[in-house]
Motif scaffolding. Sequence first.
Motif, PDB file in Angstrom:
ATOM      1  N   SER A  34     -42.180 -10.567 -32.316  1.00  0.00           N
ATOM      2  CA  SER A  34     -43.644 -10.543 -32.463  1.00  0.00           C
ATOM      3  C   SER A  34     -44.293 -11.434 -31.410  1.00  0.00           C
ATOM      4  O   SER A  34     -45.295 -11.049 -30.797  1.00  0.00           O
ATOM      5  N   PHE A  35     -43.731 -12.609 -31.180  1.00  0.00           N
ATOM      6  CA  PHE A  35     -44.270 -13.499 -30.149  1.00  0.00           C
ATOM      7  C   PHE A  35     -44.098 -12.907 -28.753  1.00  0.00           C
ATOM      8  O   PHE A  35     -45.006 -12.981 -27.924  1.00  0.00           O
ATOM      9  N   ILE A  36     -42.943 -12.331 -28.482  1.00  0.00           N
ATOM     10  CA  ILE A  36     -42.703 -11.710 -27.176  1.00  0.00           C
ATOM     11  C   ILE A  36     -43.764 -10.652 -26.895  1.00  0.00           C
ATOM     12  O   ILE A  36     -44.399 -10.650 -25.836  1.00  0.00           O
ATOM     13  N   PHE A  37     -43.987  -9.764 -27.858  1.00  0.00           N
ATOM     14  CA  PHE A  37     -44.927  -8.670 -27.624  1.00  0.00           C
ATOM     15  C   PHE A  37     -46.383  -9.117 -27.736  1.00  0.00           C
ATOM     16  O   PHE A  37     -47.258  -8.489 -27.135  1.00  0.00           O
ATOM     17  N   PHE A  38     -46.652 -10.186 -28.453  1.00  0.00           N
ATOM     18  CA  PHE A  38     -48.007 -10.734 -28.475  1.00  0.00           C
ATOM     19  C   PHE A  38     -48.364 -11.278 -27.089  1.00  0.00           C
ATOM     20  O   PHE A  38     -49.446 -11.005 -26.554  1.00  0.00           O
ATOM     21  N   LEU A  39     -47.448 -12.024 -26.499  1.00  0.00           N
ATOM     22  CA  LEU A  39     -47.707 -12.594 -25.171  1.00  0.00           C
ATOM     23  C   LEU A  39     -47.792 -11.499 -24.103  1.00  0.00           C
ATOM     24  O   LEU A  39     -48.703 -11.519 -23.266  1.00  0.00           O
ATOM     25  N   SER A  79     -53.699   0.177 -24.679  1.00  0.00           N
ATOM     26  CA  SER A  79     -53.694   0.041 -26.140  1.00  0.00           C
ATOM     27  C   SER A  79     -52.341   0.443 -26.727  1.00  0.00           C
ATOM     28  O   SER A  79     -51.814  -0.238 -27.607  1.00  0.00           O
ATOM     29  N   PHE A  80     -51.776   1.541 -26.243  1.00  0.00           N
ATOM     30  CA  PHE A  80     -50.466   1.975 -26.722  1.00  0.00           C
ATOM     31  C   PHE A  80     -49.415   0.914 -26.431  1.00  0.00           C
ATOM     32  O   PHE A  80     -48.622   0.548 -27.318  1.00  0.00           O
ATOM     33  N   LEU A  81     -49.384   0.416 -25.200  1.00  0.00           N
ATOM     34  CA  LEU A  81     -48.385  -0.586 -24.822  1.00  0.00           C
ATOM     35  C   LEU A  81     -48.559  -1.899 -25.584  1.00  0.00           C
ATOM     36  O   LEU A  81     -47.593  -2.637 -25.776  1.00  0.00           O
ATOM     37  N   MET A  82     -49.761  -2.184 -26.033  1.00  0.00           N
ATOM     38  CA  MET A  82     -50.020  -3.418 -26.778  1.00  0.00           C
ATOM     39  C   MET A  82     -49.669  -3.291 -28.262  1.00  0.00           C
ATOM     40  O   MET A  82     -49.220  -4.256 -28.873  1.00  0.00           O
ATOM     41  N   ILE A  83     -49.886  -2.130 -28.843  1.00  0.00           N
ATOM     42  CA  ILE A  83     -49.751  -1.969 -30.304  1.00  0.00           C
ATOM     43  C   ILE A  83     -48.412  -1.381 -30.725  1.00  0.00           C
ATOM     44  O   ILE A  83     -47.834  -1.799 -31.730  1.00  0.00           O
ATOM     45  N   GLU A  84     -47.881  -0.443 -29.967  1.00  0.00           N
ATOM     46  CA  GLU A  84     -46.657   0.248 -30.370  1.00  0.00           C
ATOM     47  C   GLU A  84     -45.488  -0.690 -30.664  1.00  0.00           C
ATOM     48  O   GLU A  84     -44.761  -0.457 -31.637  1.00  0.00           O
ATOM     49  N   PRO A  85     -45.255  -1.742 -29.881  1.00  0.00           N
ATOM     50  CA  PRO A  85     -44.098  -2.592 -30.166  1.00  0.00           C
ATOM     51  C   PRO A  85     -44.090  -3.174 -31.583  1.00  0.00           C
ATOM     52  O   PRO A  85     -43.023  -3.356 -32.169  1.00  0.00           O
ATOM     53  N   PHE A  86     -45.249  -3.437 -32.137  1.00  0.00           N
ATOM     54  CA  PHE A  86     -45.300  -4.004 -33.490  1.00  0.00           C
ATOM     55  C   PHE A  86     -44.862  -2.971 -34.528  1.00  0.00           C
ATOM     56  O   PHE A  86     -44.205  -3.314 -35.517  1.00  0.00           O
ATOM     57  N   GLY A 123     -35.843   1.348 -31.719  1.00  0.00           N
ATOM     58  CA  GLY A 123     -35.331   0.329 -30.807  1.00  0.00           C
ATOM     59  C   GLY A 123     -35.399   0.785 -29.359  1.00  0.00           C
ATOM     60  O   GLY A 123     -35.736   0.012 -28.457  1.00  0.00           O
ATOM     61  N   THR A 124     -35.095   2.051 -29.132  1.00  0.00           N
ATOM     62  CA  THR A 124     -35.179   2.613 -27.781  1.00  0.00           C
ATOM     63  C   THR A 124     -36.629   2.640 -27.301  1.00  0.00           C
ATOM     64  O   THR A 124     -36.925   2.270 -26.153  1.00  0.00           O
ATOM     65  N   LEU A 125     -37.536   3.069 -28.167  1.00  0.00           N
ATOM     66  CA  LEU A 125     -38.955   3.103 -27.804  1.00  0.00           C
ATOM     67  C   LEU A 125     -39.484   1.695 -27.529  1.00  0.00           C
ATOM     68  O   LEU A 125     -40.225   1.478 -26.563  1.00  0.00           O
ATOM     69  N   MET A 126     -39.090   0.731 -28.359  1.00  0.00           N
ATOM     70  CA  MET A 126     -39.530  -0.650 -28.161  1.00  0.00           C
ATOM     71  C   MET A 126     -39.063  -1.166 -26.794  1.00  0.00           C
ATOM     72  O   MET A 126     -39.825  -1.823 -26.080  1.00  0.00           O
ATOM     73  N   THR A 127     -37.833  -0.853 -26.433  1.00  0.00           N
ATOM     74  CA  THR A 127     -37.307  -1.292 -25.142  1.00  0.00           C
ATOM     75  C   THR A 127     -38.030  -0.608 -23.988  1.00  0.00           C
ATOM     76  O   THR A 127     -38.376  -1.256 -22.996  1.00  0.00           O
ATOM     77  N   ALA A 128     -38.280   0.682 -24.118  1.00  0.00           N
ATOM     78  CA  ALA A 128     -39.008   1.403 -23.071  1.00  0.00           C
ATOM     79  C   ALA A 128     -40.406   0.815 -22.876  1.00  0.00           C
ATOM     80  O   ALA A 128     -40.852   0.615 -21.739  1.00  0.00           O
TER      81      ALA A 128
END
Length: 164
Positions: free
Chosen positions: A84-89, A105-112, A140-145
């Motif tokens: 959560s911290f990694i993707f927040f930053l 917006s997609f790149l900011m929200i999707e990881p959560f 997991g694959t989508l999060m990494t992409a």
Amino acid sequence: MQLHGLIHSFPKHIKFFIAAFVVVLSIGYISGLLFVGQTESTNPDGIEENYLGNEEVEDVKVMKFEKGEREMLTIIHTHILSMSFIFFLLGGLLAISSLPLKLKSFLMIEPFVSIILTFGGIYFLWKGVGWMKYVVMISGTLMTAVFVIGAGAVLIQLFSSEKK
């Protein structure tokens, strides 16, 4: 306050500071992926075996045992918080980029969403919901992409001079 494209107006030393952070963050993320590869959790059956064990399977190279409740809760807790911290930053840096709003917006929200699906999926897999191994693999694959695209976009944005 106008955030769109703000990253382009930073002084050079701040841009290098952000670039150093993104590079080191990426090295940490990639080292985590290398660990996942070492646990043979890169396919649905490997994911299942990593958390549920393989003691009943004949002819295995490495014996794995089912994780206990304390270990599972520790894995899930630490990964959800740290990611959560990694993707927040990273999301904060994307917010000040000049990427198109929908992509940003997609790149900011999707990881959560992927964090919840991946680690919630691991928990439910451990609890016996076998099909969650596919959810874990896909999310997991989508999060990494998204991480790779987001980190790359920030680095490109840092050193491109025009606002798009």
